[in-house]
Motif scaffolding. Sequence first.
Motif, PDB file in Angstrom:
ATOM      1  N   SER A 281       0.787  -1.230   0.000  1.00  0.00           N
ATOM      2  CA  SER A 281       0.000   0.000   0.000  1.00  0.00           C
ATOM      3  C   SER A 281       0.818   1.279   0.000  1.00  0.00           C
ATOM      4  N   CYS A 282       2.053   1.263   0.489  1.00  0.00           N
ATOM      5  CA  CYS A 282       2.804   2.518   0.512  1.00  0.00           C
ATOM      6  C   CYS A 282       3.302   2.860  -0.891  1.00  0.00           C
ATOM      7  N   ALA A 283       3.332   4.148  -1.170  1.00  0.00           N
ATOM      8  CA  ALA A 283       3.698   4.612  -2.501  1.00  0.00           C
ATOM      9  C   ALA A 283       5.157   4.320  -2.817  1.00  0.00           C
ATOM     10  N   CYS A 284       5.979   4.277  -1.817  1.00  0.00           N
ATOM     11  CA  CYS A 284       7.409   4.058  -2.027  1.00  0.00           C
ATOM     12  C   CYS A 284       7.904   3.154  -0.907  1.00  0.00           C
ATOM     13  N   CYS A 285       7.941   1.876  -1.144  1.00  0.00           N
ATOM     14  CA  CYS A 285       8.352   0.952  -0.090  1.00  0.00           C
ATOM     15  C   CYS A 285       9.874   0.865  -0.068  1.00  0.00           C
TER      16      CYS A 285
ATOM     17  N   THR B  93       9.702   5.761   8.583  1.00  0.00           N
ATOM     18  CA  THR B  93       8.256   5.685   8.799  1.00  0.00           C
ATOM     19  C   THR B  93       7.605   5.458   7.444  1.00  0.00           C
ATOM     20  N   GLN B  94       6.739   4.451   7.386  1.00  0.00           N
ATOM     21  CA  GLN B  94       6.067   4.112   6.133  1.00  0.00           C
ATOM     22  C   GLN B  94       4.619   3.726   6.398  1.00  0.00           C
ATOM     23  N   GLY B  95       3.735   4.170   5.540  1.00  0.00           N
ATOM     24  CA  GLY B  95       2.337   3.783   5.625  1.00  0.00           C
ATOM     25  C   GLY B  95       1.427   4.979   5.777  1.00  0.00           C
ATOM     26  N   LYS B  96       0.144   4.751   5.514  1.00  0.00           N
ATOM     27  CA  LYS B  96      -0.804   5.861   5.510  1.00  0.00           C
ATOM     28  C   LYS B  96      -1.025   6.464   6.891  1.00  0.00           C
ATOM     29  N   GLY B  97      -0.648   5.787   7.935  1.00  0.00           N
ATOM     30  CA  GLY B  97      -0.810   6.327   9.282  1.00  0.00           C
ATOM     31  C   GLY B  97       0.362   7.162   9.749  1.00  0.00           C
ATOM     32  N   THR B  98       1.420   7.237   8.958  1.00  0.00           N
ATOM     33  CA  THR B  98       2.613   7.965   9.392  1.00  0.00           C
ATOM     34  C   THR B  98       2.636   9.405   8.900  1.00  0.00           C
ATOM     35  N   GLY B  99       2.012   9.666   7.774  1.00  0.00           N
ATOM     36  CA  GLY B  99       2.009  11.021   7.238  1.00  0.00           C
ATOM     37  C   GLY B  99       3.324  11.371   6.564  1.00  0.00           C
ATOM     38  N   SER B 100       3.389  12.596   6.063  1.00  0.00           N
ATOM     39  CA  SER B 100       4.595  13.032   5.374  1.00  0.00           C
ATOM     40  C   SER B 100       5.303  14.102   6.187  1.00  0.00           C
ATOM     41  N   LEU B 101       6.502  14.387   5.795  1.00  0.00           N
ATOM     42  CA  LEU B 101       7.324  15.401   6.442  1.00  0.00           C
ATOM     43  C   LEU B 101       6.920  16.777   5.926  1.00  0.00           C
ATOM     44  N   TYR B 102       6.724  17.721   6.832  1.00  0.00           N
ATOM     45  CA  TYR B 102       6.452  19.096   6.414  1.00  0.00           C
ATOM     46  C   TYR B 102       7.781  19.747   6.053  1.00  0.00           C
ATOM     47  N   VAL B 103       7.882  20.164   4.818  1.00  0.00           N
ATOM     48  CA  VAL B 103       9.070  20.878   4.350  1.00  0.00           C
ATOM     49  C   VAL B 103       8.614  22.264   3.920  1.00  0.00           C
ATOM     50  N   PRO B 104       9.047  23.307   4.634  1.00  0.00           N
ATOM     51  CA  PRO B 104       8.611  24.659   4.273  1.00  0.00           C
ATOM     52  C   PRO B 104       9.047  25.023   2.860  1.00  0.00           C
ATOM     53  N   GLU B 105       8.157  25.682   2.149  1.00  0.00           N
ATOM     54  CA  GLU B 105       8.477  26.120   0.788  1.00  0.00           C
ATOM     55  C   GLU B 105       9.396  27.330   0.796  1.00  0.00           C
TER      56      GLU B 105
ATOM     57  N   VAL C 250      14.105  13.121   5.278  1.00  0.00           N
ATOM     58  CA  VAL C 250      13.865  13.183   3.845  1.00  0.00           C
ATOM     59  C   VAL C 250      12.434  12.733   3.557  1.00  0.00           C
ATOM     60  N   ASN C 251      11.691  13.564   2.847  1.00  0.00           N
ATOM     61  CA  ASN C 251      10.319  13.247   2.471  1.00  0.00           C
ATOM     62  C   ASN C 251      10.358  12.415   1.188  1.00  0.00           C
ATOM     63  N   VAL C 252      10.347  11.083   1.341  1.00  0.00           N
ATOM     64  CA  VAL C 252      10.487  10.177   0.202  1.00  0.00           C
ATOM     65  C   VAL C 252       9.189  10.086  -0.592  1.00  0.00           C
ATOM     66  N   SER C 253       8.062  10.086   0.093  1.00  0.00           N
ATOM     67  CA  SER C 253       6.755  10.088  -0.555  1.00  0.00           C
ATOM     68  C   SER C 253       5.743  10.606   0.455  1.00  0.00           C
ATOM     69  N   LYS C 254       4.468  10.649   0.057  1.00  0.00           N
ATOM     70  CA  LYS C 254       3.458  11.183   0.976  1.00  0.00           C
ATOM     71  C   LYS C 254       3.302  10.334   2.228  1.00  0.00           C
ATOM     72  N   ASP C 255       3.801   9.100   2.209  1.00  0.00           N
ATOM     73  CA  ASP C 255       3.685   8.247   3.391  1.00  0.00           C
ATOM     74  C   ASP C 255       4.994   7.556   3.761  1.00  0.00           C
ATOM     75  N   THR C 256       6.117   8.137   3.345  1.00  0.00           N
ATOM     76  CA  THR C 256       7.428   7.562   3.677  1.00  0.00           C
ATOM     77  C   THR C 256       8.407   8.680   4.016  1.00  0.00           C
ATOM     78  N   VAL C 257       8.983   8.600   5.218  1.00  0.00           N
ATOM     79  CA  VAL C 257       9.990   9.578   5.651  1.00  0.00           C
ATOM     80  C   VAL C 257      11.195   8.819   6.194  1.00  0.00           C
ATOM     81  N   LEU C 258      12.375   9.187   5.717  1.00  0.00           N
ATOM     82  CA  LEU C 258      13.629   8.622   6.193  1.00  0.00           C
ATOM     83  C   LEU C 258      14.316   9.670   7.056  1.00  0.00           C
TER      84      LEU C 258
END
Length: 153
Positions: free
Chosen positions: A16-20, A69-81, A120-128
């Motif tokens: 289910s994760c966009a980037c496993c 962190t991976q999966g829809k319950g983890t969320g993504s990293l907020y990176v200021p624009e 690092v915001n790898v995907s909407k549901d993966t943060v390293l």
Amino acid sequence: MKSRIAEIIFVLFMPSCACCLELPDKIDGWQCVNEYVVPLVADANSADMGTITYRDYERDNRTLNVILTQGKGTGSLYVPEHVNDAKGVMPSGSGYEVLEVAGFKAVLERHEYLPLALSVNVSKDTVLTIESSPLNDEEEITHLAGSILSRTR
């Protein structure tokens, strides 16, 4: 034709994760010595919301921590624009920098009393995230993150 069918089956039954992303046992001379995986469960129905994987890597009697962190319950990293000069100032002389690692948006944090941390915001549901006292410069920690992330492609 046979490979196309296998490709379609793979896409249909992908996790289910966009980037496993899988953490390697050894990376750039660092050896995994400890791993702890926490499954995230949202409700009594045991819905799979993802995992948080903690790994300790050692090299030359030094240790660094990697958190995935991976999966829809983890969320993504907020990176200021927008951050002035790509640097943000926090209390106690701490600060952060917005940068790109292996094509992904990332935040590098420096704290006076804590280890250097790169998320690092790898995907909407993966943060390293890599936290390390031994890696005290941006080049070392971004290189290590890039080595891990190069395995996702």
